[in-house]
Design a protein around this motif. Structure first.
Motif, PDB file in Angstrom:
ATOM      1  N   ASP A   1      43.679  44.789  47.967  1.00  0.00           N
ATOM      2  CA  ASP A   1      43.688  44.722  46.506  1.00  0.00           C
ATOM      3  C   ASP A   1      44.534  43.554  45.997  1.00  0.00           C
ATOM      4  O   ASP A   1      44.172  42.900  45.020  1.00  0.00           O
ATOM      5  CB  ASP A   1      44.197  46.028  45.895  1.00  0.00           C
ATOM      6  CG  ASP A   1      43.148  47.126  45.909  1.00  0.00           C
ATOM      7  OD1 ASP A   1      41.954  46.818  46.050  1.00  0.00           O
ATOM      8  OD2 ASP A   1      43.530  48.301  45.772  1.00  0.00           O
ATOM      9  N   GLU A   2      45.661  43.315  46.661  1.00  0.00           N
ATOM     10  CA  GLU A   2      46.498  42.186  46.254  1.00  0.00           C
ATOM     11  C   GLU A   2      45.751  40.866  46.411  1.00  0.00           C
ATOM     12  O   GLU A   2      45.783  40.016  45.521  1.00  0.00           O
ATOM     13  CB  GLU A   2      47.785  42.143  47.070  1.00  0.00           C
ATOM     14  CG  GLU A   2      48.845  43.109  46.608  1.00  0.00           C
ATOM     15  CD  GLU A   2      50.147  42.903  47.337  1.00  0.00           C
ATOM     16  OE1 GLU A   2      50.824  41.889  47.056  1.00  0.00           O
ATOM     17  OE2 GLU A   2      50.482  43.757  48.176  1.00  0.00           O
ATOM     18  N   ALA A   3      45.077  40.689  47.546  1.00  0.00           N
ATOM     19  CA  ALA A   3      44.350  39.447  47.792  1.00  0.00           C
ATOM     20  C   ALA A   3      43.193  39.283  46.800  1.00  0.00           C
ATOM     21  O   ALA A   3      43.002  38.199  46.230  1.00  0.00           O
ATOM     22  CB  ALA A   3      43.830  39.426  49.226  1.00  0.00           C
ATOM     23  N   ALA A   4      42.438  40.341  46.595  1.00  0.00           N
ATOM     24  CA  ALA A   4      41.316  40.282  45.657  1.00  0.00           C
ATOM     25  C   ALA A   4      41.821  40.040  44.238  1.00  0.00           C
ATOM     26  O   ALA A   4      41.219  39.266  43.477  1.00  0.00           O
ATOM     27  CB  ALA A   4      40.511  41.577  45.722  1.00  0.00           C
ATOM     28  N   GLY A   5      42.920  40.682  43.894  1.00  0.00           N
ATOM     29  CA  GLY A   5      43.499  40.504  42.565  1.00  0.00           C
ATOM     30  C   GLY A   5      43.963  39.079  42.333  1.00  0.00           C
ATOM     31  O   GLY A   5      43.746  38.504  41.266  1.00  0.00           O
ATOM     32  N   LYS A   6      44.601  38.502  43.340  1.00  0.00           N
ATOM     33  CA  LYS A   6      45.087  37.120  43.210  1.00  0.00           C
ATOM     34  C   LYS A   6      43.910  36.168  43.059  1.00  0.00           C
ATOM     35  O   LYS A   6      43.953  35.246  42.245  1.00  0.00           O
ATOM     36  CB  LYS A   6      45.943  36.748  44.427  1.00  0.00           C
ATOM     37  CG  LYS A   6      46.649  35.440  44.275  1.00  0.00           C
ATOM     38  CD  LYS A   6      47.641  35.494  43.123  1.00  0.00           C
ATOM     39  CE  LYS A   6      48.439  34.231  43.017  1.00  0.00           C
ATOM     40  NZ  LYS A   6      49.306  34.227  41.845  1.00  0.00           N
ATOM     41  N   THR A   7      42.850  36.413  43.828  1.00  0.00           N
ATOM     42  CA  THR A   7      41.657  35.581  43.727  1.00  0.00           C
ATOM     43  C   THR A   7      41.066  35.654  42.323  1.00  0.00           C
ATOM     44  O   THR A   7      40.732  34.635  41.708  1.00  0.00           O
ATOM     45  CB  THR A   7      40.601  36.031  44.758  1.00  0.00           C
ATOM     46  OG1 THR A   7      41.170  35.942  46.070  1.00  0.00           O
ATOM     47  CG2 THR A   7      39.345  35.181  44.686  1.00  0.00           C
ATOM     48  N   LYS A   8      40.967  36.877  41.818  1.00  0.00           N
ATOM     49  CA  LYS A   8      40.426  37.084  40.479  1.00  0.00           C
ATOM     50  C   LYS A   8      41.329  36.429  39.425  1.00  0.00           C
ATOM     51  O   LYS A   8      40.842  35.816  38.470  1.00  0.00           O
ATOM     52  CB  LYS A   8      40.339  38.588  40.209  1.00  0.00           C
ATOM     53  CG  LYS A   8      39.190  39.016  39.362  1.00  0.00           C
ATOM     54  CD  LYS A   8      39.231  40.516  39.119  1.00  0.00           C
ATOM     55  CE  LYS A   8      38.268  41.232  40.003  1.00  0.00           C
ATOM     56  NZ  LYS A   8      38.131  42.666  39.643  1.00  0.00           N
TER      57      LYS A   8
ATOM     58  N   LYS B   1      50.082  46.314  45.163  1.00  0.00           N
ATOM     59  CA  LYS B   1      51.502  46.434  45.509  1.00  0.00           C
ATOM     60  C   LYS B   1      51.933  47.907  45.496  1.00  0.00           C
ATOM     61  O   LYS B   1      52.699  48.342  46.352  1.00  0.00           O
ATOM     62  CB  LYS B   1      52.365  45.623  44.548  1.00  0.00           C
ATOM     63  CG  LYS B   1      52.281  44.147  44.786  1.00  0.00           C
ATOM     64  CD  LYS B   1      53.164  43.363  43.830  1.00  0.00           C
ATOM     65  CE  LYS B   1      52.990  41.882  44.073  1.00  0.00           C
ATOM     66  NZ  LYS B   1      53.820  41.067  43.189  1.00  0.00           N
ATOM     67  N   ALA B   2      51.431  48.661  44.531  1.00  0.00           N
ATOM     68  CA  ALA B   2      51.772  50.082  44.445  1.00  0.00           C
ATOM     69  C   ALA B   2      51.244  50.838  45.664  1.00  0.00           C
ATOM     70  O   ALA B   2      51.935  51.698  46.223  1.00  0.00           O
ATOM     71  CB  ALA B   2      51.207  50.691  43.166  1.00  0.00           C
ATOM     72  N   LYS B   3      50.025  50.521  46.096  1.00  0.00           N
ATOM     73  CA  LYS B   3      49.465  51.177  47.282  1.00  0.00           C
ATOM     74  C   LYS B   3      50.295  50.855  48.519  1.00  0.00           C
ATOM     75  O   LYS B   3      50.511  51.711  49.373  1.00  0.00           O
ATOM     76  CB  LYS B   3      48.021  50.738  47.508  1.00  0.00           C
ATOM     77  CG  LYS B   3      47.034  51.360  46.562  1.00  0.00           C
ATOM     78  CD  LYS B   3      45.616  50.896  46.877  1.00  0.00           C
ATOM     79  CE  LYS B   3      44.602  51.462  45.928  1.00  0.00           C
ATOM     80  NZ  LYS B   3      43.241  50.969  46.239  1.00  0.00           N
TER      81      LYS B   3
ATOM     82  N   GLY C   1      42.725  40.618  37.345  1.00  0.00           N
ATOM     83  CA  GLY C   1      43.289  40.208  38.634  1.00  0.00           C
ATOM     84  C   GLY C   1      44.750  40.590  38.763  1.00  0.00           C
ATOM     85  O   GLY C   1      45.184  41.082  39.811  1.00  0.00           O
ATOM     86  N   LYS C   2      45.502  40.369  37.702  1.00  0.00           N
ATOM     87  CA  LYS C   2      46.922  40.741  37.725  1.00  0.00           C
ATOM     88  C   LYS C   2      47.075  42.253  37.909  1.00  0.00           C
ATOM     89  O   LYS C   2      47.904  42.712  38.689  1.00  0.00           O
ATOM     90  CB  LYS C   2      47.620  40.299  36.441  1.00  0.00           C
ATOM     91  CG  LYS C   2      47.886  38.822  36.372  1.00  0.00           C
ATOM     92  CD  LYS C   2      48.604  38.448  35.082  1.00  0.00           C
ATOM     93  CE  LYS C   2      48.835  36.950  35.020  1.00  0.00           C
ATOM     94  NZ  LYS C   2      49.524  36.546  33.789  1.00  0.00           N
ATOM     95  N   ALA C   3      46.248  43.005  37.194  1.00  0.00           N
ATOM     96  CA  ALA C   3      46.308  44.472  37.298  1.00  0.00           C
ATOM     97  C   ALA C   3      45.945  44.929  38.702  1.00  0.00           C
ATOM     98  O   ALA C   3      46.610  45.799  39.281  1.00  0.00           O
ATOM     99  CB  ALA C   3      45.378  45.108  36.273  1.00  0.00           C
ATOM    100  N   GLN C   4      44.906  44.337  39.263  1.00  0.00           N
ATOM    101  CA  GLN C   4      44.485  44.721  40.616  1.00  0.00           C
ATOM    102  C   GLN C   4      45.577  44.376  41.627  1.00  0.00           C
ATOM    103  O   GLN C   4      45.821  45.136  42.568  1.00  0.00           O
ATOM    104  CB  GLN C   4      43.181  44.017  40.976  1.00  0.00           C
ATOM    105  CG  GLN C   4      42.578  44.509  42.279  1.00  0.00           C
ATOM    106  CD  GLN C   4      41.194  43.929  42.542  1.00  0.00           C
ATOM    107  OE1 GLN C   4      40.698  43.091  41.783  1.00  0.00           O
ATOM    108  NE2 GLN C   4      40.572  44.371  43.600  1.00  0.00           N
TER     109      GLN C   4
END
Length: 68
Positions: free
Chosen positions: A12-19, A43-45, A35-38
């Motif tokens: 999720d962090e990687a996908a979020g950063k990409t987004k 990070k929470a997971k 992306g920031k939210a994802q």
């Protein structure tokens, strides 16, 4: 399982950063925010996985002390 949580978090962090970067480059504020939210969810997971590991270690320590 804690490892699954950590891996999901990293994904999720990687996908979020990409987004997030895509949103910045294209000027799409909504995609950037998603992306920031994802990334934050990722990070929470990851932290959840750390907590589960710590709890599991604590349980094992307690079991060992009672087995003596």
């Amino acid at each position: 399982m804690a490892l699954d949580d950590k891996l999901d978090g990293l994904k999720d962090e990687a996908a979020g950063k990409t987004k997030e970067v895509y949103g910045k480059v294209t000027g799409d504020a909504e995609t950037e925010a998603e992306g920031k939210a994802q990334g934050l969810i990722g990070k929470a997971k990851e932290k959840l996985g750390d907590v589960k590991d710590a709890a599991s270690d604590l349980v094992e320590d307690v079991k060992e002390k009672f087995d003596k």
